[in-house]
Write an enzyme that holds these catalytic residues in place. Structure first.
Site, short mmCIF file in Angstrom:
data_model
loop_
_atom_site.label_atom_id
_atom_site.label_comp_id
_atom_site.label_asym_id
_atom_site.label_seq_id
_atom_site.Cartn_x
_atom_site.Cartn_y
_atom_site.Cartn_z
CG ASP A 1 -2.25 -0.41 1.06
OD1 ASP A 1 -2.71 -0.29 -0.08
OD2 ASP A 1 -2.87 -0.87 2.03
C1 GLC Z 1 -1.62 -3.71 5.31
C2 GLC Z 1 -2.85 -3.59 4.43
C3 GLC Z 1 -2.75 -4.52 3.24
C4 GLC Z 1 -1.44 -4.33 2.51
C5 GLC Z 1 -0.27 -4.47 3.47
C6 GLC Z 1 1.05 -4.16 2.81
O1 GLC Z 1 -1.63 -4.95 5.95
O2 GLC Z 1 -4.03 -3.91 5.14
O3 GLC Z 1 -3.81 -4.28 2.37
O4 GLC Z 1 -1.36 -5.27 1.50
O5 GLC Z 1 -0.44 -3.58 4.55
O6 GLC Z 1 1.17 -2.82 2.49
#
Ligand code: GLC
Length: 799
Positions: free
Chosen positions: A489
């Site tokens: 993200d």
């Molecule tokens: C958090 C988010 C997830 C994402 C991960 C890596 O766990 O909920 O959607 O893939 O971070 O960034």
């Protein structure tokens, strides 16, 4: 087989009680609140080892029932409390150890399957509170939770006690409850009649309520009346004086406080059941309270809850030489998988239930850990997520489960950047194929589901549109454009140019194409199978042409088309996930796969887990935006992201490296972390992340409970290390276990048949010879038994 060691998960604060299947916390002063969940994804909430936590009905933002002050001091308050007061001495205490600060003579918290039991003794009075939510099947009309208080006089003289419950109600609209005090404080009111406290507003039909199985001696509805001036929850005036207000709360802060007199002869015990909930049908509250005023109904409701969990946990069990692994796979990992299926990333000790809703990407992956035991629930979840898809094939990034309102998540704050994520829709293909391999329920492909912006179509057509979205959004190297981000993200590389690409999403796309090609072969659609195979080949070719850095795969291309994750870079020279997904997506030729995995092992692996990348950014770097906002070693900026560790386990097992796969598995096994003062979080559930080697708190875990680690770790451990995985043609057993293991035994239910599997090692390799019900079988897939077969015995020898 070697003997398993005793008491898995033992550390300074507790241990796992295998017989009771409860994590036992022996001290209230855990480094962080150690939580559990109650409820089945509808009414419920979190409960800590000292009674802290809160409840809501399905939607924690719009139907919040009780309050919890995140990140406040004292930590972990308020909660579901009962104070006890000795009416002769005036002494008072909390059997859950908080919120009073009175040191108990004995304390224990037992977290089990959607229930928590906390007991505390003080000066001859032994008390315990059991918290749980009856299954909705018991009584659909009024969702509620029960606190079953038992107080026993363990001493030799008669005792006169008073109890005072305490829970703080929230305006159902939890966001306004916290932020719009000018409004919220003037609309909520509560009163008590015949022992029933009702909390509500003039405009919302939802009534919150609090009642008990015994007639109370008094009540307090108003928080300020209860606490008194200059005091707090540790020494509230009502408890100090022993005198409830017996007054309503006309505005402000409503609480559920009922006072009971408890007189106990030596050895005598009293039970009081508190019933709390929220309903639009207040006329039914009386019936529900009457039901749980009968001890037999409470016992039956608790039994029904346990039966449900027993069934849930019974479909996969294993005995390996490692007790921590057994406890994790048989119990906690599966429990956590169901919890993430219920709650995605919505409510935890870190997620407040205010902002994010459920994630399409997250919940799509969460189904993977529950397919084997609650496939219908997994299917319903996938269907809900398909409803979040647009006709162009991408999906909303998140949604609220009650209203099904979707949204682009964080992307909304950057309107000039892409409002879609490159991976969300592709997870659905991977998960649907996993569902079909597990169940053989091919009719699912014909189920019609609407789009956000288009009339309904079949699930199969939804999948095709997901493929088309990626194909319609390729960048300069014919790799998927990154969108707002991919799985990571915080890796925000597309700032409007459309040039930024995600190498990793290309690999994820390859995995999805392999799954679709396999499905089409099974369905007898060779033309489609050929198309998906060709798409995989083309994407893998583009990756190998443009994204091989000589020693490993690079991660992304930025907004200027420049690579990220390349050797020699000062920051982010290597990223973990392309090195595993080049194997998962069958992108890498064998020699590259081995080199990529070796590079990740050499540069990223640590004794606490594998870091997500190295070296971390040391300050804001506009190329990657989000990632570089974290301090070095935290979260995605070089932290140990546990979810990503699971893929390295899968990849190592796929390459046949059982020792490496198990080494990666074991080093982040929570029950094996005995150093709780460093690790800090619950040792019985996977955390989202562990601080990486660049961080001063290297080894400290954060964000326990709601993480994609749960489902993927269950897949990694059971399908890849143990190698027991569903295929369209039958159950496969192809272990990649450590060379030192003499073998293992497993019980696996698959399409209505129980498979009793024994694996025995006779050599150091992974070659399988299989005997099924006494007859040798070629290959490693157990042929589908005749319909109606209840049990199949599978013996596997590894050489
Ligand atoms: C958090 C988010 C997830 C994402 C991960 C890596 O766990 O909920 O959607 O893939 O971070 O960034």
């Amino acid at each position: 087989m070697t003997d398993v060691q005793a008491r898995p998960g033992a550390n300074a604060y507790g241990y796992f009680d295998e017989a009771a299947r409860e994590y036992v916390i022996t001290r209230p002063d855990t480094p962080t609140p150690w939580l559990n969940y109650i409820g089945e994804g509808r009414y419920g909430g979190i409960v800590s080892n000292t009674g802290g936590g809160f409840s809501f009905d399905r939607d924690p933002r719009n139907r919040r029932v009780s309050r919890y002050r995140y990140n406040s001091i004292p930590v972990d308050q308020p909660g579901r409390y009962v104070y006890l007061r000795d009416q002769d001495s005036g002494e008072y205490w909390s059997p859950t150890a908080r919120p009073t600060k009175v040191e108990l003579d004995a304390y224990e918290c037992r977290h089990g399957t959607a229930y928590t039991r906390i007991s505390g003794s003080f000066k001859g009075i032994a008390a315990e509170i059991l918290y749980f939510v009856p299954l909705s099947s018991v009584d659909e009309a009024v969702p509620c939770e029960l606190w079953v208080l038992k107080v026993r006089n363990a001493g030799a003289r008669p005792r006169r006690l008073r109890s005072f419950s305490y829970v703080e109600f929230s305006l159902p609209d939890a966001y306004n409850d916290m932020t719009n005090l000018d409004w919220a404080q003037h609309i909520v009111f509560s009163s008590c009649e015949s022992g029933l406290i009702r909390v509500g507003t003039k405009f919302n039909p939802l009534v919150e309520f609090f009642a008990s199985s015994e007639d109370p001696a008094g009540y307090t509805c108003d928080r300020e009346d209860f606490i008194g001036r200059g005091r707090d929850l540790a020494d509230p005036i009502v408890v100090v004086t022993g005198r409830p207000s017996d007054a309503p709360s006309p505005r402000g802060n409503s609480i559920g406080s009922l006072t009971h007199d408890i007189e106990l002869a030596p050895g005598q015990e009293r039970q009081i059941v508190f019933v709390m909930g929220a309903t639009e049908r207040p006329a039914e509250i009386g019936r529900v309270v009457a039901r749980y005023s009968q001890p037999a109904e409470v016992t039956a409701a608790f039994r029904a809850l346990q039966d449900d969990w027993d069934a849930y946990l019974s479909r996969f069990t294993v005995v390996t030489p490692d007790a921590d692994t057994n406890a994790m796979i048989n119990f906690w990992n599966q429990l956590q998988c169901r919890t993430t299926l219920y709650w995605s990333r919505f409510v935890s000790g870190y997620e407040t239930g205010l902002g994010r809703g459920m994630g399409t990407r997250d919940s799509g992956q969460d189904t993977l850990g529950t397919m084997h035991t609650v496939p219908d629930h997994a299917r319903r979840m996938l269907t809900t997520i398909w409803r979040m898809q647009f006709a162009d094939g991408h999906t909303w990034h998140q949604f609220y489960p009650l209203t099904l309102e979707g949204g682009p998540g964080l992307a909304a704050e950057y309107p000039r950047w892409p409002q879609w994520f490159s991976d969300d829709h592709l997870w659905l293909i991977i998960s649907v194929c996993a569902y079909l391999r597990e169940t053989g329920d091919f009719d699912y492909l014909d189920q019609k589901v609407p789009y956000v912006d288009h009339a309904e179509e079949t699930v199969w057509e939804h999948m095709l549109r997901a493929v088309d979205f990626t194909l319609g959004h390729l960048g300069p190297h014919d790799l998927p454009r990154s969108g707002f981000s991919d799985w990571n993200d915080t890796l925000n590389v597309d700032h409007g140019s459309g040039k930024a690409e995600s190498v990793w999403t290309g690999m994820q796309f390859c995995r999805a194409m392999l799954d679709l090609a396999e499905l089409c072969e099974k369905l007898g659609r060779p033309v489609d199978a050929g198309r998906f195979t060709a798409l995989q080949t083309a994407m893998a070719g583009a990756i190998n042409d443009h994204a091989w850095d000589g020693g490993w795969y690079l991660r992304s291309f930025d907004d200027d088309g420049l690579p990220i994750g390349v050797s020699g870079a000062a920051h982010h020279a290597i990223d973990l996930i392309p090195q595993s997904w080049c194997v998962l997506g069958r992108v890498a030729p064998p020699e590259r796969a081995e080199r990529a995995m070796a590079a990740a092992d050499e540069k990223l692996n640590t004794k606490y887990g594998i870091a997500l990348m190295w070296p971390p950014y040391d300050g804001a770097d506009p190329r990657v935006a989000g990632t570089s906002t974290y301090v070095p070693g935290a979260k995605e900026n070089g932290g140990i992201f546990c979810h990503a560790n699971t893929w390295s386990i899968v990849a190592a097992a796929m390459l046949g490296h059982g020792d490496q796969a198990y080494g990666y598995y074991r080093q982040i096994l929570p029950l094996a972390r005995t150093d709780s003062d460093l690790y800090r979080v619950e040792p019985y559930t996977y955390p989202q992340n562990i601080c990486g080697p660049a961080h001063p708190s290297f080894g400290m875990a954060r964000n326990a409970w709601l993480t994609g680690t749960a489902s993927w770790m269950f897949v990694a451990a059971t399908q890849w290390i143990l190698g027991i995985r569903p295929t369209y043609d039958g159950l496969k057993v192809a272990p990649a276990i450590p060379s030192a293991w003499p073998g293992f035994k497993a019980h696996r239910e698959f399409r209505g048949t129980a498979y009793e599997i024994t694996v025995r090692r006779e050599g150091r390799g992974n070659a399988v010879s299989m005997v099924v019900d006494g007859a040798p079988v070629p290959g490693d897939v157990v042929p589908q038994p005749a319909p109606g077969t209840t049990t199949v015995n599978v013996e596997v020898v590894l050489r």
